[in-house]
Design a protein around this motif. Structure first.
Motif, short mmCIF file in Angstrom:
data_model
loop_
_atom_site.label_atom_id
_atom_site.label_comp_id
_atom_site.label_asym_id
_atom_site.label_seq_id
_atom_site.Cartn_x
_atom_site.Cartn_y
_atom_site.Cartn_z
N GLU A 24 48.13 37.99 44.38
CA GLU A 24 47.40 39.07 43.71
C GLU A 24 48.55 40.12 43.38
N GLU A 26 49.38 43.17 43.70
CA GLU A 26 50.40 44.07 44.68
C GLU A 26 51.20 43.17 45.74
N GLU A 27 50.67 41.84 46.05
CA GLU A 27 51.50 40.73 46.37
C GLU A 27 52.69 40.23 45.86
N ARG A 28 52.70 40.12 44.55
CA ARG A 28 53.61 39.78 43.61
C ARG A 28 54.85 41.12 43.67
#
Length: 69
Positions: A24, A26-28
């Motif tokens: 996602e 924000e995870e990236r």
């Protein structure tokens, strides 16, 4: 030995890039900071002429790239 290490590093970077595409947004951001964030120890990333700090990995076109000064 250095050639073997380069191949292993390229393989790891490729797998990290593939994994990055499954995350996602924000995870990236978190992964990008871990991979391409500033060097923990600046002396390890300084060019031989000590003029500038060069990152080992950059992000281009949504893919990690290895930088060899």
């Amino acid at each position: 030995m250095a050639v073997i290490n380069e191949k292993v590093i390229e393989k790891v970077i490729g797998r990290l890039t593939d994994m990055r595409m499954t995350l996602e947004p924000e995870e990236r951001v978190v992964l990008d900071e871990m991979v391409i964030g500033g060097p923990e120890v600046v002396a390890h990333a300084v060019t031989p002429d000590a003029q500038k700090v060069v990152p080992r990995v950059t992000l281009e076109d949504d893919k990690y790239r290895i930088v060899i000064p």
